[in-house]
Design a protein around this motif. Structure first.
Motif, PDB file in Angstrom:
ATOM      1  N   GLU A  69      40.979  29.175  10.292  1.00  0.00           N
ATOM      2  CA  GLU A  69      40.631  30.591  10.117  1.00  0.00           C
ATOM      3  C   GLU A  69      40.192  30.862   8.681  1.00  0.00           C
ATOM      4  O   GLU A  69      39.177  31.529   8.436  1.00  0.00           O
ATOM      5  CB  GLU A  69      41.825  31.472  10.479  1.00  0.00           C
ATOM      6  N   LYS A  70      40.943  30.331   7.712  1.00  0.00           N
ATOM      7  CA  LYS A  70      40.576  30.519   6.311  1.00  0.00           C
ATOM      8  C   LYS A  70      39.278  29.792   5.979  1.00  0.00           C
ATOM      9  O   LYS A  70      38.443  30.294   5.220  1.00  0.00           O
ATOM     10  CB  LYS A  70      41.704  30.029   5.402  1.00  0.00           C
ATOM     11  N   LEU A  71      39.104  28.598   6.549  1.00  0.00           N
ATOM     12  CA  LEU A  71      37.873  27.846   6.301  1.00  0.00           C
ATOM     13  C   LEU A  71      36.659  28.594   6.835  1.00  0.00           C
ATOM     14  O   LEU A  71      35.609  28.644   6.192  1.00  0.00           O
ATOM     15  CB  LEU A  71      37.969  26.461   6.937  1.00  0.00           C
ATOM     16  N   LEU A  72      36.800  29.181   8.028  1.00  0.00           N
ATOM     17  CA  LEU A  72      35.691  29.945   8.602  1.00  0.00           C
ATOM     18  C   LEU A  72      35.367  31.172   7.750  1.00  0.00           C
ATOM     19  O   LEU A  72      34.196  31.515   7.562  1.00  0.00           O
ATOM     20  CB  LEU A  72      36.027  30.360  10.030  1.00  0.00           C
ATOM     21  N   ASN A  73      36.402  31.822   7.225  1.00  0.00           N
ATOM     22  CA  ASN A  73      36.156  32.967   6.352  1.00  0.00           C
ATOM     23  C   ASN A  73      35.424  32.542   5.081  1.00  0.00           C
ATOM     24  O   ASN A  73      34.525  33.252   4.600  1.00  0.00           O
ATOM     25  CB  ASN A  73      37.486  33.647   5.986  1.00  0.00           C
ATOM     26  N   LEU A  74      35.798  31.393   4.542  1.00  0.00           N
ATOM     27  CA  LEU A  74      35.087  30.881   3.374  1.00  0.00           C
ATOM     28  C   LEU A  74      33.616  30.648   3.672  1.00  0.00           C
ATOM     29  O   LEU A  74      32.733  31.030   2.895  1.00  0.00           O
ATOM     30  CB  LEU A  74      35.720  29.561   2.918  1.00  0.00           C
TER      31      LEU A  74
ATOM     32  N   VAL B 194      25.649  15.881   6.282  1.00  0.00           N
ATOM     33  CA  VAL B 194      26.731  16.462   7.077  1.00  0.00           C
ATOM     34  C   VAL B 194      27.801  16.931   6.104  1.00  0.00           C
ATOM     35  O   VAL B 194      28.050  16.287   5.079  1.00  0.00           O
ATOM     36  CB  VAL B 194      27.317  15.461   8.092  1.00  0.00           C
ATOM     37  N   PHE B 195      28.425  18.054   6.422  1.00  0.00           N
ATOM     38  CA  PHE B 195      29.472  18.632   5.595  1.00  0.00           C
ATOM     39  C   PHE B 195      30.741  18.781   6.427  1.00  0.00           C
ATOM     40  O   PHE B 195      30.677  18.975   7.648  1.00  0.00           O
ATOM     41  CB  PHE B 195      29.057  20.004   5.063  1.00  0.00           C
ATOM     42  N   ALA B 196      31.879  18.738   5.761  1.00  0.00           N
ATOM     43  CA  ALA B 196      33.155  18.981   6.415  1.00  0.00           C
ATOM     44  C   ALA B 196      34.087  19.664   5.425  1.00  0.00           C
ATOM     45  O   ALA B 196      34.145  19.288   4.256  1.00  0.00           O
ATOM     46  CB  ALA B 196      33.783  17.678   6.904  1.00  0.00           C
ATOM     47  N   MET B 197      34.805  20.671   5.915  1.00  0.00           N
ATOM     48  CA  MET B 197      35.799  21.367   5.081  1.00  0.00           C
ATOM     49  C   MET B 197      37.166  21.185   5.705  1.00  0.00           C
ATOM     50  O   MET B 197      37.347  21.376   6.912  1.00  0.00           O
ATOM     51  CB  MET B 197      35.464  22.854   4.974  1.00  0.00           C
ATOM     52  N   GLN B 198      38.136  20.812   4.872  1.00  0.00           N
ATOM     53  CA  GLN B 198      39.501  20.604   5.329  1.00  0.00           C
ATOM     54  C   GLN B 198      40.469  21.069   4.245  1.00  0.00           C
ATOM     55  O   GLN B 198      40.070  21.294   3.099  1.00  0.00           O
ATOM     56  CB  GLN B 198      39.748  19.127   5.649  1.00  0.00           C
TER      57      GLN B 198
ATOM     58  N   GLY C  50      37.500  21.260  14.519  1.00  0.00           N
ATOM     59  CA  GLY C  50      38.562  20.335  14.919  1.00  0.00           C
ATOM     60  C   GLY C  50      39.630  20.334  13.849  1.00  0.00           C
ATOM     61  O   GLY C  50      40.259  21.362  13.575  1.00  0.00           O
ATOM     62  N   ASN C  51      39.839  19.199  13.186  1.00  0.00           N
ATOM     63  CA  ASN C  51      40.750  19.122  12.057  1.00  0.00           C
ATOM     64  C   ASN C  51      40.008  19.594  10.806  1.00  0.00           C
ATOM     65  O   ASN C  51      39.722  18.840   9.892  1.00  0.00           O
ATOM     66  CB  ASN C  51      41.238  17.676  11.880  1.00  0.00           C
ATOM     67  N   GLY C  52      39.669  20.880  10.805  1.00  0.00           N
ATOM     68  CA  GLY C  52      38.768  21.445   9.809  1.00  0.00           C
ATOM     69  C   GLY C  52      37.494  21.881  10.510  1.00  0.00           C
ATOM     70  O   GLY C  52      37.453  22.009  11.738  1.00  0.00           O
ATOM     71  N   ILE C  53      36.439  22.097   9.748  1.00  0.00           N
ATOM     72  CA  ILE C  53      35.160  22.466  10.337  1.00  0.00           C
ATOM     73  C   ILE C  53      34.056  21.607   9.733  1.00  0.00           C
ATOM     74  O   ILE C  53      34.140  21.185   8.579  1.00  0.00           O
ATOM     75  CB  ILE C  53      34.845  23.963  10.141  1.00  0.00           C
TER      76      ILE C  53
ATOM     77  N   MET D 246      33.771  18.207  -3.144  1.00  0.00           N
ATOM     78  CA  MET D 246      34.068  19.271  -4.098  1.00  0.00           C
ATOM     79  C   MET D 246      35.462  19.805  -3.747  1.00  0.00           C
ATOM     80  O   MET D 246      35.720  20.180  -2.602  1.00  0.00           O
ATOM     81  CB  MET D 246      33.040  20.394  -4.004  1.00  0.00           C
ATOM     82  N   ASP D 247      36.349  19.821  -4.733  1.00  0.00           N
ATOM     83  CA  ASP D 247      37.717  20.277  -4.509  1.00  0.00           C
ATOM     84  C   ASP D 247      37.905  21.694  -5.053  1.00  0.00           C
ATOM     85  O   ASP D 247      37.472  21.999  -6.174  1.00  0.00           O
ATOM     86  CB  ASP D 247      38.714  19.347  -5.191  1.00  0.00           C
ATOM     87  N   TYR D 248      38.594  22.529  -4.268  1.00  0.00           N
ATOM     88  CA  TYR D 248      38.889  23.904  -4.654  1.00  0.00           C
ATOM     89  C   TYR D 248      40.374  24.185  -4.425  1.00  0.00           C
ATOM     90  O   TYR D 248      41.056  23.439  -3.704  1.00  0.00           O
ATOM     91  CB  TYR D 248      38.063  24.890  -3.821  1.00  0.00           C
ATOM     92  N   ILE D 249      40.843  25.269  -5.005  1.00  0.00           N
ATOM     93  CA  ILE D 249      42.207  25.736  -4.770  1.00  0.00           C
ATOM     94  C   ILE D 249      42.127  27.141  -4.182  1.00  0.00           C
ATOM     95  O   ILE D 249      41.465  28.019  -4.737  1.00  0.00           O
ATOM     96  CB  ILE D 249      43.047  25.759  -6.066  1.00  0.00           C
ATOM     97  N   LEU D 250      42.819  27.339  -3.048  1.00  0.00           N
ATOM     98  CA  LEU D 250      42.867  28.650  -2.402  1.00  0.00           C
ATOM     99  C   LEU D 250      44.292  28.919  -1.938  1.00  0.00           C
ATOM    100  O   LEU D 250      44.824  28.189  -1.093  1.00  0.00           O
ATOM    101  CB  LEU D 250      41.908  28.708  -1.207  1.00  0.00           C
ATOM    102  N   ASP D 251      44.918  29.932  -2.497  1.00  0.00           N
ATOM    103  CA  ASP D 251      46.290  30.301  -2.126  1.00  0.00           C
ATOM    104  C   ASP D 251      47.239  29.111  -2.229  1.00  0.00           C
ATOM    105  O   ASP D 251      48.120  28.921  -1.381  1.00  0.00           O
ATOM    106  CB  ASP D 251      46.323  30.873  -0.705  1.00  0.00           C
ATOM    107  N   GLY D 252      47.038  28.281  -3.240  1.00  0.00           N
ATOM    108  CA  GLY D 252      47.914  27.141  -3.448  1.00  0.00           C
ATOM    109  C   GLY D 252      47.541  25.901  -2.667  1.00  0.00           C
ATOM    110  O   GLY D 252      48.129  24.840  -2.878  1.00  0.00           O
ATOM    111  N   ASP D 253      46.574  26.007  -1.744  1.00  0.00           N
ATOM    112  CA  ASP D 253      46.124  24.859  -0.952  1.00  0.00           C
ATOM    113  C   ASP D 253      44.877  24.236  -1.587  1.00  0.00           C
ATOM    114  O   ASP D 253      44.029  24.949  -2.127  1.00  0.00           O
ATOM    115  CB  ASP D 253      45.786  25.278   0.487  1.00  0.00           C
ATOM    116  N   THR D 254      44.774  22.913  -1.494  1.00  0.00           N
ATOM    117  CA  THR D 254      43.568  22.229  -1.935  1.00  0.00           C
ATOM    118  C   THR D 254      42.573  22.197  -0.785  1.00  0.00           C
ATOM    119  O   THR D 254      42.844  21.612   0.258  1.00  0.00           O
ATOM    120  CB  THR D 254      43.872  20.790  -2.387  1.00  0.00           C
ATOM    121  N   VAL D 255      41.454  22.855  -0.968  1.00  0.00           N
ATOM    122  CA  VAL D 255      40.386  22.890   0.032  1.00  0.00           C
ATOM    123  C   VAL D 255      39.321  21.888  -0.392  1.00  0.00           C
ATOM    124  O   VAL D 255      38.837  21.933  -1.525  1.00  0.00           O
ATOM    125  CB  VAL D 255      39.781  24.293   0.166  1.00  0.00           C
TER     126      VAL D 255
END
Length: 226
Positions: free
Chosen positions: A216-221, A207-211, A196-199, A160-169
């Motif tokens: 810090e922003k990923l953890l807040n999400l 299994v899930f991974a966010m990059q 690591g390189n994300g969470i 699933m692709d998202y946009i946050l502050d101009g970054d693709t999450v």
């Protein structure tokens, strides 16, 4: 129909052309065979690059030679070029090893389909109708400013692709609990996370991974997700 398969896989074709190619792939078995041949060729090239031996003894000799003092400015410049090239090679080797061994790199097979529905809920409904994803638990984000973009699927992964502050999450997922089995987790709130390189985390057989942005922003999400 002449198709730039590399541009198609990178989602770089114009939207109308992307839709045309997807429709043609569903209708034309010969075109699907052509696409599979392209994927096979790319994988073969990638495999051959990974198995190409690195001349470590030659590299070690050249670097040792560079370290020796010389009064000849021309030779100093010549070995300076060798040193830069050798250093670049070492950096490339380390980067390639880190990329290959990144436990959060789920998308190791080519993308086969993507969809840009009106809402994130529509995306989850579409994904759960796909083979192997009927029991995936949707991750619902509650962060203001996070915008859903599209959903993508590979041979053994989805994203699933998202946009946050101009970054693709990117929120990757795959049904393979062993993917993060041998990595160290730490407790963050009510979750056990690999950072690591994300969470990354495991839940419900997936299994899930966010990059895509800072950890810090990923953890807040994730703290604001349900």
């Amino acid at each position: 129909m002449r198709i730039d398969w590399d541009a198609y896989e990178r989602n770089q074709l114009p939207p109308a052309e992307m839709a045309e190619v997807k429709a043609a792939l569903k209708a034309d078995p010969d075109l699907r065979a052509e696409y599979r041949a392209f994927q096979s060729f790319k994988n073969d090239v990638r495999a051959s690059v990974k198995t190409e031996p690195v001349p470590m003894e030659r590299l070690r000799y050249e670097l040792q030679t560079v370290a020796r003092p010389s009064a000849d400015p021309h030779q100093i410049r010549r070995w300076g070029v060798v040193f830069v090239a050798g250093a670049a090679l070492l950096v490339a080797m380390v980067a390639r090893q880190q990329f290959d061994n990144d436990p959060l790199r789920f998308a190791k097979s080519p993308e086969v389909e993507q969809l840009a529905p009106r809402t994130e809920d529509d995306a989850w409904r579409w994904l759960r109708k796909e083979a192997g994803y009927s029991d995936v638990t949707p991750v619902q984000f509650k962060t203001p400013g996070l915008k859903f973009s599209l959903v993508r699927k590979g041979e053994d992964w989805a994203c699933m692709d998202y946009i946050l502050d101009g970054d693709t999450v990117r929120l990757y997922m795959k049904k393979d609990e062993t993917a993060l089995r041998n990595v160290a987790f730490q407790s963050v709130g009510n979750r056990y996370l690999y950072i690591g390189n994300g969470i990354g985390w495991r839940t419900g057989g997936f299994v899930f991974a966010m990059q895509g942005t800072s950890n810090e922003k990923l953890l807040n999400l994730l703290r604001q997700a349900s």
